[in-house]
Design a protein around this motif. Sequence first.
Motif, PDB file in Angstrom:
ATOM      1  N   TYR A  43    -129.048  33.218   8.980  1.00 52.80           N
ATOM      2  CA  TYR A  43    -129.863  33.948   7.993  1.00 52.80           C
ATOM      3  C   TYR A  43    -130.779  34.944   8.708  1.00 52.80           C
ATOM      4  N   VAL A  44    -131.349  34.532   9.840  1.00 54.52           N
ATOM      5  CA  VAL A  44    -132.186  35.443  10.639  1.00 54.52           C
ATOM      6  C   VAL A  44    -131.345  36.594  11.171  1.00 54.52           C
ATOM      7  N   ARG A  45    -130.136  36.268  11.660  1.00 52.94           N
ATOM      8  CA  ARG A  45    -129.239  37.313  12.164  1.00 52.94           C
ATOM      9  C   ARG A  45    -128.876  38.293  11.056  1.00 52.94           C
ATOM     10  N   ARG A  46    -128.667  37.761   9.848  1.00 54.12           N
ATOM     11  CA  ARG A  46    -128.360  38.621   8.703  1.00 54.12           C
ATOM     12  C   ARG A  46    -129.511  39.600   8.456  1.00 54.12           C
ATOM     13  N   LEU A  83    -129.291  43.740   8.347  1.00 53.45           N
ATOM     14  CA  LEU A  83    -129.729  44.524   7.194  1.00 53.45           C
ATOM     15  C   LEU A  83    -130.801  45.546   7.565  1.00 53.45           C
ATOM     16  N   LYS A  84    -131.590  45.245   8.593  1.00 60.30           N
ATOM     17  CA  LYS A  84    -132.589  46.213   9.060  1.00 60.30           C
ATOM     18  C   LYS A  84    -131.899  47.448   9.645  1.00 60.30           C
ATOM     19  N   MET A  85    -130.795  47.190  10.355  1.00 57.82           N
ATOM     20  CA  MET A  85    -130.066  48.292  10.986  1.00 57.82           C
ATOM     21  C   MET A  85    -129.120  48.985  10.019  1.00 57.82           C
ATOM     22  N   HIS A  86    -128.552  48.217   9.078  1.00 57.84           N
ATOM     23  CA  HIS A  86    -127.598  48.766   8.112  1.00 57.84           C
ATOM     24  C   HIS A  86    -127.977  48.282   6.703  1.00 57.84           C
ATOM     25  N   PRO A  87    -128.967  48.919   6.072  1.00 60.42           N
ATOM     26  CA  PRO A  87    -129.493  48.465   4.774  1.00 60.42           C
ATOM     27  C   PRO A  87    -128.446  48.372   3.667  1.00 60.42           C
ATOM     28  N   ASN A  88    -127.419  49.192   3.724  1.00 59.62           N
ATOM     29  CA  ASN A  88    -126.421  49.206   2.648  1.00 59.62           C
ATOM     30  C   ASN A  88    -125.240  48.275   2.903  1.00 59.62           C
ATOM     31  N   ARG A  89    -125.266  47.611   4.035  1.00 56.81           N
ATOM     32  CA  ARG A  89    -124.147  46.736   4.385  1.00 56.81           C
ATOM     33  C   ARG A  89    -124.269  45.384   3.677  1.00 56.81           C
ATOM     34  N   VAL A  90    -123.159  44.871   3.211  1.00 59.59           N
ATOM     35  CA  VAL A  90    -123.142  43.549   2.573  1.00 59.59           C
ATOM     36  C   VAL A  90    -122.864  42.509   3.661  1.00 59.59           C
TER      37      VAL A  90
END
Length: 490
Positions: free
Chosen positions: A367-370, A374-381
């Motif tokens: 979850y932390v890695r996720r 998301l910080k680097m790729h906000p639009n990535r699922v």
Amino acid sequence: MTINVNYHSVTRMLGVLFMVLGISFVPTIVVGLIYGEKRETLCFLATMVPCLLAGLVLMKIFSPTGLKMKAREGYLIVTLSWLVSAAVGAVPMVLTGAMPNAADAFFEICSGFSTTGASVLHDIEGTAKCVLFWRSFTHWLGGMGIIVFATALLPSIGIGGQIVASAETPGPTLSKLTAHFADTAKDLYKLYLAFTAAETILLTAGGMSLYDALIHTFGTVGTGGFSSHSESVGYFTSPYIQWVIIIFMLMCGVNFNLYFLIPRKKIKEFFADNELRAYLALIGVTSLGTVILLMVSGGYSDAAKAVRDAVFQMVSIITTTGYVTADYDIWPTFCKICVLILTITGACSSSTGGGLKVVRALVAAKYVRRGFFLKMHPNRVVNVTLNGKAVSPDVVTNIVYSVFLFAATWFIGAFLVSFDGFDIVTNFSASLTCISNVGPGFSMVGPTMNFEAFSDFSTVVLAILMIAGRLELFTFVMMLSPRFWNSNRA
């Protein structure tokens, strides 16, 4: 707020519990008779008879009803069962004089049933054999837990076992092996008994007496850690005995549900389990690092002994068994950090071990890695996955809550016992090792010490922490929530 609880089923369950506790004294009484410990045997009889009578009366008065149990009854039954078991189990400890102080006796048996292995008993060799047998037998009784007993027996006495099962094990990987929870419970107990018989036979084959073999088997398969010797497993210098115990500790720290994949020829699926891989990786990495440090700066010159001691302690700690063969409190700092990490993570879910559980630590890390992704790729699922499947957001949220609750309880426990005035390492170590059901910690509660220096207040606090940790905190904490007792809730 109106409190609406099905006290009828709760009381009937307590009647069943009294019956089970009464019957569970029988092996201890037999041991007392074998060793000629008449006074101690009479003390256990004096506890057993009222237990059986109380159970019979409660079950007779509170007959089965058609009322459906809700979650609150399951939580209440489980919490009361553990507390009552510890209280009743402590009675013969006081009567025999092994522990005249009631707080100490309660602590010792809480430690037994919760499979913690923390002790306040200072003269182990001088204690009656039947008393030592009883405190170790509580490991075996508590190891598989009320969850299995409940789901196996309660349907036959008119109570829904699944409610109690879900109350005792709120972890994310509880699964049904068969169509009925009762059949699943029986299958688990068969496996538990098989492990018990196998280890007992192997230990006696290695030169242990049957008495010592049973004591250490109860502590191993229940991942408890009580021994019949003050030096714990270190008393036995036989490498064979130590490796047998290592193997069974390792096996009992694995999710028991996975073992049922083997007869179905799903070996690949067994070893593909993410939690199992993380569990084995933690043991491998910490053991290897410890061996290297022990050989370089830990004073070890015998490589075989370094490997044996390192693997034994890392397996003992991660499975929350707590047996020791060496004083790891004097090992290099890196080794002690490894012990600390494994004390927190604990064993696999649905095992007899305690701690936060490897699967929760694994999901929390993912979850932390996720979050970083998301910080680097906000639009990535990005999903949190386990065994190739996405973990639902609700489960992830509950696991994160568990991690924070674990940490909060750890700090609160350390704060409460700090009034005794001991050093900060002792306070935090004592709180952590009780919540994780490990037993030995560091400093004044290290592997060569015990908990006898604590005041009665701190002793009771630590005993409650053991039960709360064994119930994985949520069950115990929910009991303290006024909203949970709201009659409009399930």
